[in-house]
Design a protein around this motif. Structure first.
Motif: not given
Length: 315
Positions: A63-88
């Motif tokens: 919950a909240g990861l996609d909202d974070w990315l929409r709010a900060e689309p170029g944030n490298p930590t948000a992108l990496a965390l969302r990518g890692g969470a998607e692998v998990g």
């Protein structure tokens, strides 16, 4: 006392886990970017965050990861965390059964999730070319996608350039080259040997030898561990590991694998040396692999093997 605690008592990892577990993404972002001691610290924290988010969400998107990315689309930590969470999440969707025992729709969803994860991780790598985290997650994805040897090695080189000698991350490369994911034990072991030529004293990467050998266990059982050449190399690799009590997540993982290896080869005295350095901290692997045949949980296997090692009984 023995326990599985992925924070290993480290306050910075405990803060990551607490923020991820309660779903506080603002606090989680701070724990992943503030006060970092270097690239390895960044990776340890990112892995902890992904593990905690996956444990909380299972097959759902945290919950909240996609909202974070929409709010900060170029944030490298948000992108990496969302990518890692998607692998998990992909591995949760797939499950742990062999491919032949997994429904086709689950395998399809697994590959679709990994494709999304790769897109996110490549975007994260572009947003912050110095960050090792996207490459660590891309190595975990490579294993599931069964990418060719050249691509696995390319990704491993990208990781190594940013976070030399990070055991947990490089373990995914060794596993991807091994017998369970389209490679072979020979390929994986020979490749690990080349990596170790440049490993400094005190590196945890010699434990990759044990990571590869444990990939054989589900198919071959204990028999291969009686091979004198394999046993001799295992002893040499264990001797290269840090000799002080474990402090970092990589050191805890390395000595768990070494202790597990000497449990597999029934050398209780050697196993006991590594158990002492662990101070009671277990990791899920390799104990889950050793417990699969009996249905025991990882911590129960760890406790039993440690007790036998202390008593110098065949283990």
């Amino acid at each position: 006392m023995s326990r599985i605690d992925s924070t290993f008592g480290r306050p910075e990892l405990a803060a990551v886990r607490a923020a991820a577990t309660r779903g506080d993404l603002r606090a989680l972002s701070a724990t992943l970017t503030t006060g970092l001691a270097g690239a390895h610290d960044r990776l340890d924290r990112m892995w902890e965050a992904v593990d905690a988010l996956t444990a909380r969400a299972g097959t759902a998107v945290p919950a909240g990861l996609d909202d974070w990315l929409r709010a900060e689309p170029g944030n490298p930590t948000a992108l990496a965390l969302r990518g890692g969470a998607e692998v998990g999440r992909a591995w949760e969707v797939r499950g742990s059964a062999p491919a032949r025992q997994t429904r086709p729709e689950r395998l399809h969803a697994f590959q679709a999730a990994l494709a999304d994860a790769e897109r996110l991780c490549h975007a994260a790598a572009q947003a912050d070319p110095r960050d090792p985290a996207p490459w660590a997650f891309l190595l975990q994805s490579a294993r599931g996608r069964q990418l060719d040897t050249g691509e696995v090695l390319r990704r491993r080189d990208e990781l190594e350039a940013r976070a030399p000698q990070h055991l947990r991350s490089q373990a995914h490369a060794a596993i991807a080259l091994g017998p369970m994911w389209g490679g072979s034990t020979q390929l994986a072991v020979e490749t690990v040997r080349t990596w170790l030529r440049s490993a400094p004293a005190g590196s945890t990467l010699p434990a990759l030898f044990f990571v590869v050998q444990f990939q054989r266990f589900p198919q071959e059982g204990r028999g291969f561990a009686s091979d004198p050449a394999v046993r001799e190399e295992g002893t040499r690799m264990a001797a290269r590991l840090p000799e002080h009590p474990a402090r970092t997540p990589d050191e805890f993982l390395a000595h768990n694998y070494a202790a597990g290896w000497f449990a597999l080869t029934r050398e209780p005295g050697r196993a006991n040396h590594h158990f002492k350095l662990l101070q009671g901290y277990a990791t899920e692997q390799p104990w889950t692999s050793l417990g699969d045949a009996t249905g025991q949980r990882a911590i129960a296997v760890f406790r039993g093997k440690r007790q036998n090692a202390m008593l110098r009984l065949p283990i």
